[in-house]
Design an enzyme around this catalytic site. Structure first.
Site, PDB file in Angstrom:
ATOM      1  N   GLU A  96     -11.024  12.026  -4.980  1.00 26.21           N
ATOM      2  CA  GLU A  96     -11.479  12.543  -3.628  1.00 26.21           C
ATOM      3  C   GLU A  96     -10.195  12.917  -3.069  1.00 26.21           C
ATOM      4  OE1 GLU A  96     -13.473   9.019  -1.702  1.00 26.21           O
ATOM      5  OE2 GLU A  96     -14.480   8.644  -3.262  1.00 26.21           O
ATOM      6  N   CYS A 155      -5.494  15.416   2.728  1.00 24.62           N
ATOM      7  CA  CYS A 155      -5.159  14.115   2.037  1.00 24.62           C
ATOM      8  C   CYS A 155      -5.315  14.199   0.549  1.00 24.62           C
ATOM      9  CB  CYS A 155      -5.805  12.775   2.668  1.00 24.62           C
ATOM     10  SG  CYS A 155      -5.544  11.478   2.203  1.00 24.62           S
ATOM     11  N   CYS A 208      -5.035   2.527  -8.584  1.00 24.32           N
ATOM     12  CA  CYS A 208      -3.772   2.290  -8.178  1.00 24.32           C
ATOM     13  C   CYS A 208      -3.485   0.962  -8.831  1.00 24.32           C
ATOM     14  CB  CYS A 208      -3.716   2.019  -6.571  1.00 24.32           C
ATOM     15  SG  CYS A 208      -2.190   2.040  -6.101  1.00 24.32           S
ATOM     16  N   CYS A 219      -2.999  -3.615  -3.382  1.00 19.60           N
ATOM     17  CA  CYS A 219      -2.873  -4.390  -2.303  1.00 19.60           C
ATOM     18  C   CYS A 219      -4.264  -4.997  -1.973  1.00 19.60           C
ATOM     19  CB  CYS A 219      -2.517  -3.387  -0.913  1.00 19.60           C
ATOM     20  SG  CYS A 219      -1.163  -2.612  -1.455  1.00 19.60           S
ATOM     21  N   CYS A 241      -7.413  -2.842   0.359  1.00 18.33           N
ATOM     22  CA  CYS A 241      -7.436  -1.431   0.125  1.00 18.33           C
ATOM     23  C   CYS A 241      -8.334  -1.248  -1.074  1.00 18.33           C
ATOM     24  CB  CYS A 241      -5.990  -0.769  -0.442  1.00 18.33           C
ATOM     25  SG  CYS A 241      -6.218   0.721  -0.836  1.00 18.33           S
ATOM     26  N   CYS A 254      -8.702   6.587   5.977  1.00 16.47           N
ATOM     27  CA  CYS A 254      -7.429   5.934   5.053  1.00 16.47           C
ATOM     28  C   CYS A 254      -8.011   4.644   4.355  1.00 16.47           C
ATOM     29  CB  CYS A 254      -6.237   5.654   6.005  1.00 16.47           C
ATOM     30  SG  CYS A 254      -4.841   6.523   5.729  1.00 16.47           S
TER      31      CYS A 254
END
Ligand code: SAH
Ligand code: SF4
Length: 339
Positions: free
Chosen positions: A90, A103, A110, A114, A117, A331
Protein backbone atom coordinates in the site's frame (compact mmCIF):
# COMPACT_ATOMS: atom_id res chain seq x y z
CA UNK A 1 19.25 -8.53 -15.58
CA UNK A 2 19.40 -5.81 -12.99
CA UNK A 3 16.73 -3.32 -12.18
CA UNK A 4 17.52 0.21 -13.31
CA UNK A 5 15.52 1.71 -10.40
CA UNK A 6 17.95 0.08 -7.97
CA UNK A 7 20.83 2.35 -8.94
CA UNK A 8 21.85 5.62 -7.36
CA UNK A 9 23.37 8.17 -9.71
CA UNK A 10 26.91 7.53 -8.51
CA UNK A 11 26.48 3.76 -8.82
CA UNK A 12 25.22 4.14 -12.37
CA UNK A 13 28.06 6.52 -13.20
CA UNK A 14 30.62 4.01 -11.92
CA UNK A 15 28.98 1.23 -13.83
CA UNK A 16 28.85 3.15 -17.10
CA UNK A 17 32.43 4.42 -16.75
CA UNK A 18 33.64 0.84 -16.18
CA UNK A 19 31.92 -0.15 -19.40
CA UNK A 20 33.63 2.63 -21.34
CA UNK A 21 30.77 5.15 -21.35
CA UNK A 22 30.79 8.70 -20.06
CA UNK A 23 29.89 9.89 -16.61
CA UNK A 24 27.23 12.25 -17.97
CA UNK A 25 25.42 9.33 -19.59
CA UNK A 26 24.14 8.40 -16.14
CA UNK A 27 22.54 11.85 -15.82
CA UNK A 28 20.90 11.39 -19.19
CA UNK A 29 19.45 8.03 -18.15
CA UNK A 30 18.18 9.53 -14.87
CA UNK A 31 16.48 12.38 -16.73
CA UNK A 32 14.76 9.97 -19.09
CA UNK A 33 13.53 7.74 -16.33
CA UNK A 34 12.63 10.18 -13.58
CA UNK A 35 11.97 13.48 -15.31
CA UNK A 36 10.51 12.36 -18.64
CA UNK A 37 9.09 9.14 -17.16
CA UNK A 38 10.18 7.09 -20.16
CA UNK A 39 10.29 3.36 -19.50
CA UNK A 40 11.98 1.99 -22.61
CA UNK A 41 15.69 2.37 -23.33
CA UNK A 42 14.79 2.35 -27.03
CA UNK A 43 13.13 5.75 -26.58
CA UNK A 44 16.13 7.48 -25.01
CA UNK A 45 16.98 9.32 -28.21
CA UNK A 46 20.03 11.28 -27.07
CA UNK A 47 21.94 8.12 -26.08
CA UNK A 48 24.22 6.40 -28.58
CA UNK A 49 22.88 3.26 -30.20
CA UNK A 50 25.67 1.28 -28.52
CA UNK A 51 24.72 2.58 -25.08
CA UNK A 52 21.04 1.88 -25.66
CA UNK A 53 21.90 -1.68 -26.62
CA UNK A 54 24.07 -2.13 -23.55
CA UNK A 55 21.23 -0.88 -21.35
CA UNK A 56 18.61 -3.06 -23.06
CA UNK A 57 20.77 -6.14 -22.60
CA UNK A 58 21.63 -5.55 -18.96
CA UNK A 59 18.84 -3.68 -17.20
CA UNK A 60 15.11 -3.83 -16.99
CA UNK A 61 12.29 -1.70 -15.68
CA UNK A 62 10.25 -3.06 -12.83
CA UNK A 63 6.55 -2.65 -13.00
CA UNK A 64 3.98 -1.98 -10.34
CA UNK A 65 0.45 -2.89 -11.28
CA UNK A 66 -2.46 -1.08 -9.71
CA UNK A 67 -4.56 -3.69 -7.94
CA UNK A 68 -7.01 -1.20 -6.50
CA UNK A 69 -7.31 2.47 -5.78
CA UNK A 70 -9.43 4.45 -3.30
CA UNK A 71 -10.05 8.17 -2.98
CA UNK A 72 -10.95 9.77 0.34
CA UNK A 73 -13.28 12.72 0.90
CA UNK A 74 -10.27 14.89 1.71
CA UNK A 75 -8.47 14.02 -1.55
CA UNK A 76 -6.16 11.42 -0.01
CA UNK A 77 -5.66 8.45 -2.31
CA UNK A 78 -4.65 4.94 -1.37
CA UNK A 79 -3.08 2.65 -3.93
CA UNK A 80 -2.80 -1.07 -3.60
CA UNK A 81 0.09 -2.06 -5.87
CA UNK A 82 0.96 -5.53 -7.07
CA UNK A 83 4.68 -6.31 -7.11
CA UNK A 84 6.27 -8.55 -9.72
CA UNK A 85 6.12 -11.53 -7.36
CA UNK A 86 2.40 -10.70 -6.93
CA UNK A 87 2.70 -9.49 -3.32
CA UNK A 88 0.58 -6.44 -2.58
CA UNK A 89 1.73 -3.21 -0.98
CA UNK A 90 0.00 0.00 0.00
CA UNK A 91 1.08 3.53 -0.85
CA UNK A 92 -0.76 6.71 0.13
CA UNK A 93 -0.88 10.08 -1.62
CA UNK A 94 -1.84 13.03 0.57
CA UNK A 95 -2.66 16.51 -0.67
CA UNK A 96 -1.61 19.43 1.51
CA UNK A 97 -1.57 23.16 0.93
CA UNK A 98 2.24 22.93 0.68
CA UNK A 99 2.21 20.14 -1.94
CA UNK A 100 1.65 16.44 -2.36
CA UNK A 101 3.24 13.89 -0.11
CA UNK A 102 3.53 10.16 -0.56
CA UNK A 103 3.75 7.63 2.26
CA UNK A 104 5.82 4.63 1.18
CA UNK A 105 6.02 1.05 2.36
CA UNK A 106 9.45 -0.51 2.98
CA UNK A 107 8.70 -4.11 3.98
CA UNK A 108 6.05 -6.77 3.51
CA UNK A 109 4.72 -6.90 7.06
CA UNK A 110 6.72 -5.76 10.08
CA UNK A 111 8.61 -7.77 12.69
CA UNK A 112 8.61 -5.05 15.32
CA UNK A 113 5.02 -5.98 16.14
CA UNK A 114 3.86 -2.96 18.13
CA UNK A 115 0.72 -3.82 20.04
CA UNK A 116 -1.42 -1.05 18.49
CA UNK A 117 -0.37 -1.23 14.82
CA UNK A 118 -2.16 -3.02 11.99
CA UNK A 119 1.03 -3.28 9.94
CA UNK A 120 2.67 -5.37 12.64
CA UNK A 121 -0.11 -7.94 12.64
CA UNK A 122 1.73 -9.72 9.91
CA UNK A 123 5.28 -10.92 10.38
CA UNK A 124 7.76 -9.62 7.87
CA UNK A 125 7.70 -11.72 4.74
CA UNK A 126 10.56 -9.89 3.08
CA UNK A 127 12.20 -6.51 2.67
CA UNK A 128 11.30 -4.42 -0.35
CA UNK A 129 14.13 -3.77 -2.80
CA UNK A 130 15.18 -0.19 -3.50
CA UNK A 131 13.42 -0.27 -6.86
CA UNK A 132 10.14 -1.31 -5.25
CA UNK A 133 10.25 1.70 -2.94
CA UNK A 134 11.32 4.11 -5.69
CA UNK A 135 8.58 2.83 -7.99
CA UNK A 136 5.90 3.73 -5.46
CA UNK A 137 6.71 7.42 -5.77
CA UNK A 138 7.25 7.31 -9.50
CA UNK A 139 4.02 5.42 -10.10
CA UNK A 140 1.98 7.82 -7.99
CA UNK A 141 3.40 10.74 -10.01
CA UNK A 142 2.57 8.94 -13.23
CA UNK A 143 -0.94 8.04 -12.19
CA UNK A 144 -1.89 11.35 -10.58
CA UNK A 145 -0.04 13.43 -13.17
CA UNK A 146 0.93 15.63 -10.25
CA UNK A 147 4.33 16.32 -8.78
CA UNK A 148 5.20 14.71 -5.49
CA UNK A 149 7.11 17.23 -3.36
CA UNK A 150 7.29 15.38 -0.04
CA UNK A 151 7.87 11.77 1.00
CA UNK A 152 7.26 10.14 4.36
CA UNK A 153 8.69 6.70 5.04
CA UNK A 154 5.82 5.74 7.29
CA UNK A 155 3.98 2.99 5.43
CA UNK A 156 4.20 -0.67 6.31
CA UNK A 157 7.51 -1.80 7.78
CA UNK A 158 10.42 -0.56 9.82
CA UNK A 159 12.70 1.39 7.45
CA UNK A 160 15.75 0.97 9.66
CA UNK A 161 15.26 -2.81 9.47
CA UNK A 162 15.72 -2.35 5.70
CA UNK A 163 18.39 0.27 6.09
CA UNK A 164 20.44 0.09 2.89
CA UNK A 165 17.46 -0.04 0.55
CA UNK A 166 15.93 2.91 2.39
CA UNK A 167 19.14 4.97 2.13
CA UNK A 168 19.48 4.25 -1.57
CA UNK A 169 15.84 5.11 -2.09
CA UNK A 170 16.43 8.49 -0.42
CA UNK A 171 19.50 9.11 -2.55
CA UNK A 172 17.61 8.34 -5.77
CA UNK A 173 14.49 10.42 -5.14
CA UNK A 174 16.61 13.31 -3.85
CA UNK A 175 18.83 13.46 -6.95
CA UNK A 176 18.44 16.72 -8.91
CA UNK A 177 18.41 14.81 -12.21
CA UNK A 178 15.76 12.50 -10.82
CA UNK A 179 12.61 13.20 -8.86
CA UNK A 180 14.41 16.06 -7.12
CA UNK A 181 12.57 15.73 -3.83
CA UNK A 182 14.42 17.95 -1.35
CA UNK A 183 16.03 16.11 1.55
CA UNK A 184 14.25 18.42 3.96
CA UNK A 185 10.99 17.23 2.41
CA UNK A 186 11.75 13.60 3.22
CA UNK A 187 10.96 12.12 6.66
CA UNK A 188 11.95 8.69 7.89
CA UNK A 189 10.12 7.30 10.88
CA UNK A 190 11.68 4.60 13.04
CA UNK A 191 10.45 2.64 16.02
CA UNK A 192 13.81 3.38 17.63
CA UNK A 193 16.50 0.97 16.43
CA UNK A 194 19.34 2.63 18.32
CA UNK A 195 22.35 1.36 16.32
CA UNK A 196 20.65 2.49 13.11
CA UNK A 197 19.80 5.92 14.53
CA UNK A 198 23.51 6.25 15.26
CA UNK A 199 24.44 5.07 11.78
CA UNK A 200 21.94 7.47 10.24
CA UNK A 201 23.49 10.39 12.14
CA UNK A 202 26.71 9.72 10.21
CA UNK A 203 25.05 9.84 6.78
CA UNK A 204 25.25 13.60 6.35
CA UNK A 205 21.85 13.68 4.79
CA UNK A 206 19.48 16.57 5.47
CA UNK A 207 16.58 14.12 5.75
CA UNK A 208 14.21 14.48 8.73
CA UNK A 209 14.18 11.78 11.36
CA UNK A 210 11.13 10.92 13.45
CA UNK A 211 11.22 8.48 16.34
CA UNK A 212 8.08 6.68 17.45
CA UNK A 213 8.25 7.19 21.20
CA UNK A 214 4.59 6.89 22.22
CA UNK A 215 5.32 6.71 25.95
CA UNK A 216 7.11 8.71 28.65
CA UNK A 217 8.54 5.72 30.55
CA UNK A 218 9.75 2.17 30.01
CA UNK A 219 6.79 0.54 31.67
CA UNK A 220 4.25 1.99 29.24
CA UNK A 221 6.53 1.87 26.23
CA UNK A 222 7.33 -1.82 26.71
CA UNK A 223 3.61 -2.57 26.76
CA UNK A 224 3.09 -0.72 23.50
CA UNK A 225 6.33 -1.54 21.73
CA UNK A 226 8.20 -4.72 22.59
CA UNK A 227 11.27 -3.24 20.87
CA UNK A 228 11.60 -1.23 24.08
CA UNK A 229 12.87 -4.40 25.77
CA UNK A 230 15.82 -4.29 23.40
CA UNK A 231 16.39 -0.51 23.29
CA UNK A 232 15.09 1.24 26.37
CA UNK A 233 13.81 4.80 26.43
CA UNK A 234 17.06 5.97 28.00
CA UNK A 235 19.07 4.52 25.10
CA UNK A 236 16.68 5.89 22.48
CA UNK A 237 16.76 9.37 24.01
CA UNK A 238 20.54 9.32 24.26
CA UNK A 239 20.81 8.31 20.60
CA UNK A 240 18.40 11.14 19.73
CA UNK A 241 20.47 13.65 21.71
CA UNK A 242 23.63 12.50 19.96
CA UNK A 243 21.90 12.69 16.58
CA UNK A 244 20.86 16.30 17.20
CA UNK A 245 24.33 17.21 18.38
CA UNK A 246 26.03 15.52 15.45
CA UNK A 247 23.71 16.79 12.70
CA UNK A 248 22.50 20.09 14.13
CA UNK A 249 19.08 19.03 12.99
CA UNK A 250 15.86 19.03 14.93
CA UNK A 251 14.39 15.61 15.66
CA UNK A 252 10.73 14.65 15.83
CA UNK A 253 9.15 12.39 18.42
CA UNK A 254 5.87 10.78 17.50
CA UNK A 255 3.43 10.16 20.30
CA UNK A 256 0.08 8.48 19.74
CA UNK A 257 -2.45 9.57 22.34
CA UNK A 258 -4.14 6.44 23.70
CA UNK A 259 -7.07 6.82 26.02
CA UNK A 260 -6.19 5.94 29.61
CA UNK A 261 -2.76 4.58 28.65
CA UNK A 262 -0.33 7.41 28.02
CA UNK A 263 -2.49 10.55 27.89
CA UNK A 264 -2.53 11.74 31.49
CA UNK A 265 -1.08 15.12 32.46
CA UNK A 266 1.50 13.32 34.58
CA UNK A 267 2.66 11.59 31.40
CA UNK A 268 2.96 14.97 29.69
CA UNK A 269 5.12 16.11 32.59
CA UNK A 270 7.29 13.00 32.41
CA UNK A 271 7.63 13.42 28.68
CA UNK A 272 8.68 17.02 28.96
CA UNK A 273 11.30 16.11 31.58
CA UNK A 274 12.61 13.42 29.26
CA UNK A 275 12.94 15.74 26.28
CA UNK A 276 14.15 18.85 28.05
CA UNK A 277 17.09 20.45 26.29
CA UNK A 278 16.76 18.44 23.06
CA UNK A 279 16.12 20.39 19.87
CA UNK A 280 12.96 18.51 19.04
CA UNK A 281 9.25 18.65 18.59
CA UNK A 282 6.56 16.23 19.56
CA UNK A 283 4.07 15.17 16.96
CA UNK A 284 0.94 14.14 18.86
CA UNK A 285 -0.92 11.62 16.73
CA UNK A 286 -4.55 10.68 16.99
CA UNK A 287 -4.89 6.94 17.19
CA UNK A 288 -6.65 5.37 14.25
CA UNK A 289 -8.83 2.58 15.46
CA UNK A 290 -7.73 -0.94 14.56
CA UNK A 291 -10.44 -3.48 15.18
CA UNK A 292 -8.08 -6.27 16.26
CA UNK A 293 -6.99 -4.20 19.28
CA UNK A 294 -8.78 -2.73 22.25
CA UNK A 295 -7.00 0.64 22.21
CA UNK A 296 -9.00 3.82 21.83
CA UNK A 297 -7.72 7.22 20.83
CA UNK A 298 -7.85 9.97 23.46
CA UNK A 299 -10.76 12.38 23.41
CA UNK A 300 -10.41 15.83 21.91
CA UNK A 301 -10.43 17.26 25.39
CA UNK A 302 -7.69 15.05 26.80
CA UNK A 303 -5.60 15.46 23.65
CA UNK A 304 -5.79 19.23 23.91
CA UNK A 305 -4.97 19.19 27.60
CA UNK A 306 -1.93 17.01 26.93
CA UNK A 307 -0.82 19.29 24.12
CA UNK A 308 -1.21 22.42 26.24
CA UNK A 309 0.70 20.86 29.11
CA UNK A 310 3.67 20.13 26.85
CA UNK A 311 3.54 23.70 25.54
CA UNK A 312 3.35 25.08 29.05
CA UNK A 313 6.46 23.14 29.93
CA UNK A 314 8.33 24.53 26.95
CA UNK A 315 8.11 21.56 24.57
CA UNK A 316 7.27 22.24 20.91
CA UNK A 317 4.32 20.12 19.91
CA UNK A 318 1.72 19.72 17.21
CA UNK A 319 -1.60 17.94 17.41
CA UNK A 320 -1.97 16.49 13.97
CA UNK A 321 -5.13 16.07 11.95
CA UNK A 322 -5.28 12.77 10.14
CA UNK A 323 -5.98 12.42 6.47
CA UNK A 324 -7.61 9.53 4.71
CA UNK A 325 -9.25 7.97 7.78
CA UNK A 326 -12.38 7.09 5.83
CA UNK A 327 -10.48 4.83 3.41
CA UNK A 328 -8.14 3.21 5.97
CA UNK A 329 -5.25 5.22 4.58
CA UNK A 330 -4.29 6.99 7.80
CA UNK A 331 -1.14 6.19 9.76
CA UNK A 332 -1.07 2.67 11.10
CA UNK A 333 -4.08 1.54 9.13
CA UNK A 334 -2.09 0.07 6.30
CA UNK A 335 -1.59 -3.66 6.26
CA UNK A 336 -0.29 -6.19 3.77
CA UNK A 337 -3.43 -7.67 2.37
CA UNK A 338 -2.36 -11.16 1.42
CA UNK A 339 -0.25 -13.67 3.27
N1 SAH B 1 7.84 1.47 11.54
C1 SAH B 1 8.05 2.88 11.60
C2 SAH B 1 7.36 3.63 10.49
C3 SAH B 1 5.97 3.20 10.09
S1 SAH B 1 4.67 3.53 11.22
C4 SAH B 1 7.64 3.41 12.95
O1 SAH B 1 7.02 2.68 13.70
O2 SAH B 1 7.98 4.56 13.24
C5 SAH B 1 4.45 5.29 11.15
C6 SAH B 1 3.83 5.86 12.41
O3 SAH B 1 2.45 5.45 12.54
C7 SAH B 1 4.53 5.40 13.67
O4 SAH B 1 4.72 6.49 14.55
C8 SAH B 1 3.52 4.43 14.24
O5 SAH B 1 3.68 4.25 15.61
C9 SAH B 1 2.21 5.10 13.89
N2 SAH B 1 1.03 4.23 14.00
C10 SAH B 1 0.97 2.89 13.95
N3 SAH B 1 -0.30 2.47 14.11
C11 SAH B 1 -1.06 3.57 14.27
C12 SAH B 1 -2.46 3.81 14.45
N4 SAH B 1 -3.32 2.80 14.48
N5 SAH B 1 -2.89 5.07 14.58
C13 SAH B 1 -2.02 6.11 14.49
N6 SAH B 1 -0.70 5.95 14.30
C14 SAH B 1 -0.22 4.69 14.19
FE1 SF4 C 1 6.16 -1.84 12.61
FE2 SF4 C 1 6.07 0.83 12.90
FE3 SF4 C 1 3.83 -0.66 13.04
FE4 SF4 C 1 5.59 -0.81 15.01
S1 SF4 C 1 4.41 1.00 14.39
S2 SF4 C 1 4.56 -2.55 14.02
S3 SF4 C 1 7.50 -0.60 13.88
S4 SF4 C 1 5.13 -0.39 11.25
Amino acid sequence: MENIFDFTMSELEDRLITKGYKKFNARQVFEWIYKKKVSRFEDMSNLSKKLREYLINNYDFSTLEVDSHQVSNDGTEKFLFRLEDSNLIETVLMRHDYGNSVCVTTQLGCNIGCSFCASGLQKKKRDLGTHEIVMQVLKVEQLSKERVSHVVVMGIGEPFDNYLATMRFVDIINNPYGLEIGARHITISTSGLVPKIREFAEEEKQVNLAISLHAPNDEIRSRLMKINNTYSIREVIQAARDYVEKTNRRITFEYILLDGINDDLKHANQLSDLLRGINCYVNLIRYNYVEEFSYRGSSEERSNAFYLQLKRRGINATLRREKGGDIDAACGQLRSKKV
